[in-house]
Design an enzyme around this catalytic site. Structure first.
Site, PDB file in Angstrom:
ATOM      1  N   HIS A  42       0.828  -1.209   0.000  1.00 16.14           N
ATOM      2  CA  HIS A  42       0.000   0.000   0.000  1.00 16.14           C
ATOM      3  C   HIS A  42       0.866   1.264   0.000  1.00 16.14           C
ATOM      4  O   HIS A  42       0.692   2.162  -0.832  1.00 16.14           O
ATOM      5  CB  HIS A  42      -0.898  -0.036   1.239  1.00 16.14           C
ATOM      6  CG  HIS A  42      -1.874   1.093   1.336  1.00 16.14           C
ATOM      7  ND1 HIS A  42      -3.222   0.936   1.131  1.00 16.14           N
ATOM      8  CD2 HIS A  42      -1.717   2.409   1.636  1.00 16.14           C
ATOM      9  CE1 HIS A  42      -3.846   2.091   1.290  1.00 16.14           C
ATOM     10  NE2 HIS A  42      -2.941   3.002   1.605  1.00 16.14           N
ATOM     11  N   GLU A  43       1.799   1.329   0.934  1.00 16.52           N
ATOM     12  CA  GLU A  43       2.612   2.546   1.069  1.00 16.52           C
ATOM     13  C   GLU A  43       3.568   2.730  -0.105  1.00 16.52           C
ATOM     14  O   GLU A  43       3.840   3.866  -0.512  1.00 16.52           O
ATOM     15  CB  GLU A  43       3.374   2.531   2.400  1.00 16.52           C
ATOM     16  CG  GLU A  43       2.493   2.527   3.629  1.00 16.52           C
ATOM     17  CD  GLU A  43       1.467   3.648   3.659  1.00 16.52           C
ATOM     18  OE1 GLU A  43       1.665   4.686   2.988  1.00 16.52           O
ATOM     19  OE2 GLU A  43       0.445   3.483   4.346  1.00 16.52           O
ATOM     20  N   HIS A  70       1.684   4.508  -2.807  1.00 15.59           N
ATOM     21  CA  HIS A  70       1.748   5.966  -2.633  1.00 15.59           C
ATOM     22  C   HIS A  70       3.104   6.510  -3.074  1.00 15.59           C
ATOM     23  O   HIS A  70       3.192   7.525  -3.770  1.00 15.59           O
ATOM     24  CB  HIS A  70       1.562   6.321  -1.142  1.00 15.59           C
ATOM     25  CG  HIS A  70       0.171   6.194  -0.640  1.00 15.59           C
ATOM     26  ND1 HIS A  70      -0.919   6.727  -1.281  1.00 15.59           N
ATOM     27  CD2 HIS A  70      -0.319   5.622   0.498  1.00 15.59           C
ATOM     28  CE1 HIS A  70      -2.016   6.472  -0.576  1.00 15.59           C
ATOM     29  NE2 HIS A  70      -1.680   5.805   0.501  1.00 15.59           N
ATOM     30  N   HIS A 120       3.619   6.551  -6.809  1.00 19.70           N
ATOM     31  CA  HIS A 120       2.770   7.583  -7.403  1.00 19.70           C
ATOM     32  C   HIS A 120       3.476   8.937  -7.299  1.00 19.70           C
ATOM     33  O   HIS A 120       3.582   9.683  -8.286  1.00 19.70           O
ATOM     34  CB  HIS A 120       1.430   7.614  -6.664  1.00 19.70           C
ATOM     35  CG  HIS A 120       0.367   8.414  -7.356  1.00 19.70           C
ATOM     36  ND1 HIS A 120      -0.918   8.549  -6.860  1.00 19.70           N
ATOM     37  CD2 HIS A 120       0.389   9.150  -8.497  1.00 19.70           C
ATOM     38  CE1 HIS A 120      -1.628   9.306  -7.686  1.00 19.70           C
ATOM     39  NE2 HIS A 120      -0.857   9.696  -8.670  1.00 19.70           N
TER      40      HIS A 120
END
Length: 637
Positions: free
Chosen positions: A428-429, A432, A435
């Protein structure tokens, strides 16, 4: 974009932490001795100074020394003094460009200073040096914001014709989107005197949220209840969900009833605060000439009203799937009736397989292979080059996040444990982080930061791809059911539940706009009826649930929760396209990652193949949900 809108980079804190297990082959790839040593070190929490360098992020990539931080701090202070020279002179393209360049330079400096200080503080929250440094950086940011606060009002005071000239002027080509946004905002900016008056009532407008916060967090006390061992224990906001996850049904029921009976005793006060918040929103929407509160709330991100209404309508279409899942949940729990306090109860025994950080990195990389070699090489760069602060240490900030400043690589804070939960957190991190990496490398500073509307898409896409990989690799039916249960509950909580919240907000604001009442009885009746609609005939919708509206703090940040559902739907749609189409979908997705905030969020998604103005992405997400339910049903036969 003004300084205050872009000065501090978005902190993406993680709240949804998936749980489950890994495949046995990967799990057994590490030597036993190494694993045993890792276990010992986890039991003996290290001081920050004792953490090995290979387990720490490299903040020296941002500032090599305190002297360098101090030097840039002084540079920022000097730039702040230059800002006043532009006041009253933003009527030529040359002056405006110079002012924007100063804004950008100052924003980047203060952002980097603040992010570094804050991340140093997060390493050891008890360290007074970095507490002080963080406060110093925060004050600097406030000073810079105040120094440049004249920019937006001054530009907005210009005639529309002048703004159009600036937008078309090649001198200001780097700021076209900024100026276009300002022009769009101009329609809802009032006269100088009216704006001054509204500014003065700003603190008063925060009263409903502040009062609810004090009542909910400080004054509201829950009774003690008995835990699984029959001992009386404190019921708190933090322990409530843990009690709802208890395998003991009586514990779940007692916690559920205790919470909502407590809120029911305060229903008149809480209804008054929520009603006041709704009326405040209606006041601002009318004063600023918006058609409705909903449209005012969506205006900032330029989100069409149809995105919101399509979400609700499409989820209504898909409610039979939710009802089907509730029937399956009842079967798996083995109960005659499914109650509201059964929604978080575990459906299968928890897996406690060990997955070391090295294994988690490798499995995550395998799961993200569909994103292609370029993505994987950047992911590996993050693994190898000090992006990640891995393990818990004494006084380290809890949880996980991705953060960073433009001009340096992203950073990820973890508190890794050797389990699947932590592996999903890593995926998940890093979603980020990549991105931000792609956006920052493709765009200039002002256009690089993506909006909140887009923020959770990349991280959740990573989770969806990793989940698909794990499900396809799993050969253990119990393990597979555990993964599917987690995934199904993500759909329930992040899509259906948040959409129900969004519909509740829409209804109560429409009622206020039409001059109707919002008594405690009104709010409870609306909320209860929505629960009946969303959970279906096979669910016993306990009367107590009618008070749940009273404990949701998001209702004071109006029309925000829908973004959880749209973000999850967009990510599910992306992952489905990537898995089915391959390279064309990957290329579109990488284009999305490189778009930052260079266009309106809805346009950025549409260019990448996810048109949130249509129901299709939500329907695609629902098709994945249906597949998950079907697989669960097959395993229960």
């Amino acid at each position: 974009m003004s300084f205050t809108a872009r000065s501090l980079r978005l902190l993406l804190a993680l709240s949804l932490l998936p749980v489950g297990s890994s495949n046995a082959a990967a799990q057994n790839s590490m030597p036993a001795t190494s694993h045993h040593l890792r276990r010992i070190s986890m039991e003996q929490l290290l001081k920050r100074s004792e953490v090995p360098a290979e387990n720490r992020w490299k903040l020296e990539d941002m500032f090599a020394s305190q002297e360098q931080w101090d030097k840039e701090y002084n540079e920022a202070k000097a730039l702040i003094k230059k800002a006043s020279a532009f006041q009253g002179k933003l009527d030529s393209a040359e002056e405006l460009k110079a002012c924007f360049e100063l804004d950008d330079e100052l924003s980047q400096l203060t952002e980097r200073l603040y992010v570094y200080a804050h991340m140093r503080q997060d390493e050891d929250t008890a360290a007074p040096t970095y507490q002080a440094l963080t406060q110093k950086a925060k004050k600097l940011s406030v000073e810079a914001g105040e120094a440049l606060s004249f920019v937006t009002p001054e530009i907005l005071s210009l005639p529309v014709e002048k703004l159009d000239q600036f937008i078309a002027d090649p001198t200001l080509s780097a700021y076209t989107f900024t100026l276009t946004e300002m022009k769009r905002e101009k329609a809802h900016v009032l006269s100088k005197a009216e704006e001054a008056l509204l500014a003065q009532v700003g603190n008063i407008s925060q009263a409903p949220q502040n009062i609810f916060g004090m009542l909910n967090n400080a004054d509201l006390k829950f009774p003690k209840i008995k835990n699984e061992e029959g001992k009386e224990v404190e019921l708190t906001h933090g322990s409530y969900i843990q009690f709802l996850e208890s395998p003991d049904r009586e514990v779940r029921k007692n916690a559920f009833k205790a919470v909502y009976e407590t809120y029911a005793k305060q229903k008149n006060t809480i209804a008054a605060t929520l009603s006041a918040n709704v009326n405040k929103n209606v006041f601002y929407s009318r004063v600023r000439k918006y058609p409705s509160v909903l449209e005012m709330s969506l205006y900032g991100d330029n989100i069409p009203k149809e995105v919101y209404t399509n979400l609700i309508d499409t989820i209504h279409e898909s409610l039979p799937l939710m009802h089907r899942y509730m029937k399956l949940r009842q079967k798996l729990l083995g109960v005659d009736e499914l109650h509201m306090y059964d929604l978080f109860a575990p459906l299968v025994d928890e897996y406690k397989l060990d997955i070391t950080f090295e294994e988690a990195k490798q499995i995550t990389k395998e799961g993200l292979k569909p994103l292609g070699d370029d993505y994987l090489s950047v992911l590996q760069e993050g693994y190898d080059n000090g992006w990640i602060d891995i393990y818990e240490n004494e006084n380290k900030r809890t949880g996980a996040y991705s953060w960073g400043a433009y001009g340096t690589h992203p950073y990820v804070l973890l508190n890794h444990n050797d389990n699947l939960n932590s592996m999903f957190t890593l995926a998940h991190e890093m979603g980020h982080a990549l991105h931000s990496y792609y956006s920052d490398n493709a765009l200039k500073y002002r256009d690089a930061q993506y909006t909140i509307f887009l923020a959770e898409v990349a991280s959740t896409t990573n989770e969806a791809l990793l989940m698909d990989y794990l499900l396809n690799k799993s050969t253990d039916p119990k393990e597979k059911m555990y993964l599917l249960t987690y995934y199904a509950d993500q759909f329930r909580t992040t899509v259906f539940r948040q959409t129900m919240f969004a519909e509740f907000e829409k209804i109560i604001h429409q009622r206020a706009e039409e001059g109707e009442s919002l008594t405690p009885q009104d709010l409870s009746a609306i909320y209860y009826d929505l629960n009946v609609k969303y959970y279906g005939a096979d669910m016993v919708v306990d009367k107590d649930i009618e008070m749940e509206w009273a404990r949701i703090p998001h209702f004071y940040n109006s029309f925000y929760v829908y973004k959880y559902a749209t973000g999850f739907s967009a990510a599910t749609s992306f992952s489905k396209q990537i898995l089915e189409e391959g390279k064309p979908a990957v290329d579109r997705y990488l284009g999305f990652l490189k778009s930052g905030g260079s266009d309106y969020s809805i346009n950025i998604l549409a260019k990448a193949g996810v048109d949130m103005s249509s129901p299709e992405p939500i329907r695609e997400a629902m098709s994945v949900f249906e597949s998950v339910i079907e697989q669960m049903e097959q395993l229960t036969k």
